[in-house]
Scaffold this active site. Structure first.
Site, PDB file in Angstrom:
ATOM      1  N   GLY A 129       0.849  -1.194   0.000  1.00 16.58           N
ATOM      2  CA  GLY A 129       0.000   0.000   0.000  1.00 16.58           C
ATOM      3  C   GLY A 129       0.878   1.236   0.000  1.00 16.58           C
ATOM      4  CD  GLU A 145      -1.985   2.303  -3.569  1.00 16.19           C
ATOM      5  OE1 GLU A 145      -1.255   2.487  -2.593  1.00 16.19           O
ATOM      6  OE2 GLU A 145      -3.221   2.254  -3.492  1.00 16.19           O
ATOM      7  CG  ASN A 178      -6.163  -7.488  -3.328  1.00 19.13           C
ATOM      8  OD1 ASN A 178      -5.641  -7.273  -2.241  1.00 19.13           O
ATOM      9  ND2 ASN A 178      -7.406  -7.906  -3.463  1.00 19.13           N
ATOM     10  CB  SER A 179      -0.341  -6.633  -1.304  1.00 10.33           C
ATOM     11  OG  SER A 179      -1.043  -5.778  -0.456  1.00 10.33           O
ATOM     12  CG  LEU A 219       4.749   2.824   5.708  1.00  6.60           C
ATOM     13  CD1 LEU A 219       5.737   3.850   5.202  1.00  6.60           C
ATOM     14  CD2 LEU A 219       5.202   2.321   7.062  1.00  6.60           C
ATOM     15  CG  ASP A 232      -9.112   1.877   4.241  1.00  7.52           C
ATOM     16  OD1 ASP A 232      -9.638   2.459   5.202  1.00  7.52           O
ATOM     17  OD2 ASP A 232      -9.632   1.791   3.110  1.00  7.52           O
ATOM     18  CB  THR A 259       4.669   8.204   4.022  1.00  6.79           C
ATOM     19  OG1 THR A 259       4.349   8.540   5.365  1.00  6.79           O
ATOM     20  CG2 THR A 259       5.451   6.929   4.001  1.00  6.79           C
ATOM     21  CD  GLU A 260       3.931  10.984  -0.680  1.00  4.66           C
ATOM     22  OE1 GLU A 260       3.904   9.892  -0.083  1.00  4.66           O
ATOM     23  OE2 GLU A 260       4.757  11.249  -1.562  1.00  4.66           O
ATOM     24  CD  GLU A 261      -2.425   9.532   4.250  1.00 10.31           C
ATOM     25  OE1 GLU A 261      -2.827   9.732   5.404  1.00 10.31           O
ATOM     26  OE2 GLU A 261      -2.994   9.959   3.240  1.00 10.31           O
TER      27      GLU A 261
END
Lengths: 328, 430
Positions: free
Chosen positions: A141, A164, A197-198, A217, A220, A295-297
């Site tokens: 992800g 992803e 879809n890991s 990281l 969801d 990371t962006e998040e």
């Protein structure tokens, strides 16, 4: 238009201006009638304008200054259903993952056929011994790929892949890596991304004990209890992650949702094939710092002054656990 | 237009799904069990009489299609499970139900460990459960999760001959080999290998072992018309046998997006000399021989049953004198009788393998079957005098049901967009 009417209603101006406005109003009304007749035409015009701007978008997807793709053209809904039948291609087995697509620098499609001839006319080619390299890091992800980019320079000799499920986001990461490779020759050749879809297909990509690091990281959170089975860290899926990780390999998880943080920690704690890494190792591991900063998040959470919850665990060998169980 | 696009393939769900008839043979051929719909029919071959099943454990009886039946390795135990979420464990001498486990989801596969201590079953959500067969009443009625495939229907479950591994197959083309722990109630976390190579759902599993190779090798059948031979320790593919094309079924008639006939069932003889394979659209069985030293699989014979008999399930005892086959289905939509079963037997398998030249497996006539007409009457039930076209309809219905359940649905881009529009939360609840 409404402005005109308002002014007419208030009618504080002299008659001349009133007449002027009335004229204007008449003009607008006429326009309206005309518009009625030509709605179709207008629609066409609008759609044409839209497509024009769309084309413009495509052209400007890459930022002119640094050649990097612009994130705003790749935004996607944050949630994706991991339970649905996937329609993207999946390799049948790890041996069928085409490394030459992901890492052309290491796996040149032309030279993999005749392995003995190291005499390559391409100067960027790496001698053939490195071609036996396998992917060792997996960012599950990976989102917009911030961690992947940081890791790529931190571990320049390690092949890594981001996984992803969202199509557009994967496309962004792909473009981003390509742009970085172009802007910095010789760098970022060890990073790549795949749309998959890991939760379903990890064993199709990696052999037993192939990975040394796995990253989860800001996954969801899936708050509802009926959706807990969609969480990427779950007791049953940890079995598969333990299978792909080598003994001593490390699993990194981070989230800004306390409930999920607890859940991930509990799952890992209860699993006999994982143990928490020591405090000093946690403090000295350079990767741990990247979890929240790269990371962006993570940056978003830091910007908003949010809290993060990290759990870092090591894959241990099953014999030790067997003993451990007996001791208990 | 929208409606038809979406509803197709989902329309024939109502009124219960078509479920195939199943057969299980006691390892010593002492008894024979056939399931059709919710009905379980057992015939005792030693006493030569039919058995009426007794359940004094107080649990409910099967009320919906039975999806999996099996005998334990020594034949002392028998398990049945299905869509009614019940797993019933029986002793076979005498035939009594000793425990009924209520599962959370519909059960799709069941297996008994070789030591007879554990019964393992898998549900349609990909979770494999384990329950004990002895101990107090409380422990027997409860199941604990063993491991899980990620939300994929598990089609088959087998224990390896040495009892070290439990093997599970799913519709996502995967076969997972898991180490079966000493104490399975805390879960089986160690995966030995994944056997990857099938290009469609895996429908059935069977171990084959010989005296030289007691640890055994795995055989798997799949929707891609192949039977494959695996080494479960490493997960490596040893050989692939294109049974579909070998049996002359390769010319997929161009009507339906080139569908390969799926392998429906595999059974192996105890000495590993012969492998019987049932395949959709074939009116008979394919016999394979498996050379474990050379690690190869090859077709030795195609036994045609004559007429229209497409077996839905096959089994043989460890003596492997006879191959028992059954065809049939319950919840049939368009027939006079809603369920239907037909039993056939092939004998003369023993000579096979050593010299296959003069070997002739023969279809046994009904009145020559051990147990005779009494057995036929018991196991086939009342609606047995069906016509040829009914048999054909059964084969088609079973095929369609299998495809509906296991095949991966592939939608065009437009169809996907349409489905997105009809989101779940907007559906009208009936």
């Amino acid at each position: 238009m409404s402005l005109v009417y308002n002014r007419v209603d208030h009618g504080r101006e002299n008659i001349q201006t009133l007449i002027f406005y009335l004229n204007n109003a008449l003009f607008f009304v006429c326009n309206f009638i005309l518009q009625d007749f030509t709605t179709l035409h207008y629609d066409l015009l609008i759609s044409k304008l839209l497509t024009m701007s769309e084309n413009k978008k495509v052209k400007t997807k890459a930022n002119n200054s640094n050649g990097l793709p612009r994130k705003r053209f790749y935004r996607a809904r944050a949630h994706s259903n991991p339970l649905s039948d996937s329609h993207f291609p999946v390799p049948i087995a790890p041996s069928q993952v085409d490394y030459s697509i992901h890492y052309p620098y290491y796996y040149h499609p032309d030279t993999t056929i005749d392995d003995n001839e190291v005499t390559s006319n391409d100067s960027t080619l790496i001698p053939c011994k490195t071609r036996s390299k396998k992917i060792q890091f997996a960012d599950i992800g990976c989102g917009f790929g911030g961690l992947l980019i940081s890791l790529s320079t931190l571990f320049p000799e390690t092949l890594m892949i981001g996984m992803e499920i969202r199509d557009k986001v994967t496309e962004y990461v792909k473009e981003r890596i390509l742009a970085l490779r172009e802007a910095n020759p010789g760098q970022y050749q060890n990073a790549s991304v795949v749309r998959t879809n890991s939760m379903k297909y990890i064993p199709n990509y990696f052999e037993k004990g192939q990975l040394s690091k796995m990253f989860f990281l800001f996954p969801d959170p899936h708050f509802k209890e009926k959706n807990h089975r969609r969480r990427v860290i779950s007791p049953h899926l940890l079995d598969e992650y333990a299978y792909t990780l080598e003994v001593g390999g490390i699993i990194y998880t981070i989230t800004d949702v306390e409930e999920l943080g607890e859940w991930m920690k509990d799952c890992l704690e209860d699993h006999p094939l994982f143990e928490a890494i020591s405090e000093e190792e946690f403090a000295t591991d350079p990767v741990v710092k990247l979890l929240s900063s790269a990371t962006e998040e993570g940056q978003k959470v830091a910007r908003n002054g949010g809290q993060t919850f990290t759990a870092v665990y090591r894959r241990i060998s099953p014999i030790e656990t067997e003993l451990g169980i007996h001791e208990v | 237009m929208e409606e038809t696009l979406i509803e197709e393939g989902e329309s024939n769900r109502e009124g219960g799904e078509v479920s195939p008839a199943l057969i299980a043979v006691h390892p010593l051929e002492k008894s024979l069990a056939v399931s059709i719909g919710s009905e379980l029919r057992v015939f005792d071959l030693i006493e030569d009489c039919s058995i009426s099943l007794v359940d004094d454990s107080g649990g409910p009886l099967h009320s919906d299609s039975i999806r999996a039946i099996c005998f334990g390795a020594n034949g002392k135990l028998f398990a049945s499970a299905g869509d009614d979420k019940l797993v019933k464990v029986w002793t076979t001498n005498p035939w009594r139900c000793i425990s009924t486990v209520i599962a959370e989801k519909r059960v799709s596969a069941v297996a008994i460990s070789h030591d007879g201590l554990f019964v393992s079953f898998a549900d349609k959500f990909g979770v494999v459960w384990v329950t004990g067969t002895d101990g107090d009443h409380e422990a027997k009625e409860k199941a604990s999760p063993l491991f899980g495939h990620y939300c994929s229907i598990i089609t088959s479950l087998e224990f390896s001959p040495d009892g070290r591994f439990i093997v599970s197959a799913d519709r996502d083309f995967k076969i997972r080999v898991t180490v079966f722990p000493k104490n399975p109630f805390s879960g089986a976390h160690e995966i030995q290998s994944f056997c990857l190579g099938h290009t469609e759902f895996v429908s059935c599993l069977s171990f084959v072992c010989t005296q030289e190779h007691p640890q055994g090798f795995l055989l798997s059948g799949s929707g891609d018309s192949t039977v494959r031979l695996w080494d479960v320790r490493s997960g490596s593919l040893l050989d692939t046998c294109e049974v579909g094309s070998e049996a002359g079924l390769s010319e997929c008639d161009g009507k339906e997006e080139n569908v390969c006939p799926a392998i429906t069932d595999i059974c192996t003889s105890a000495d590993g000399s012969i492998v019987a394979v049932g395949i959709q659209s074939l009116h008979g069985v394919v016999l394979l021989s498996c050379d474990l030293s050379a690690r190869t699989l090859s077709v030795i014979k195609l036994v045609s049953m004559g007429g229209t008999f497409v077996p839905t399930s096959l089994d043989m005892s460890s003596s492997a004198e006879r191959l028992w086959m059954v065809t049939g289905a319950s919840n049939l939509p368009a027939l006079d009788c809603p369920s239907f079963t037909r039993l056939r037997v092939i004998s003369g398998l023993k000579k096979c393998g050593s010299d296959s030249s003069d070997y002739e497996p023969a279809v046994v006539e009904d009145n020559e079957i051990p147990g005779g007409m009494k057995l036929i009457e018991k196991l086939q039930g009342s609606g047995s005098n069906a016509k040829e076209e009914d048999l054909l309809a059964v084969a088609e219905a079973v095929k369609a049901a299998m495809r509906n359940q296991l095949i991966k649905r592939q939608y065009s881009v437009e169809k996907r967009e349409l489905r997105k529009k009809r989101r779940n939360d907007r559906k009208i609840k009936i």
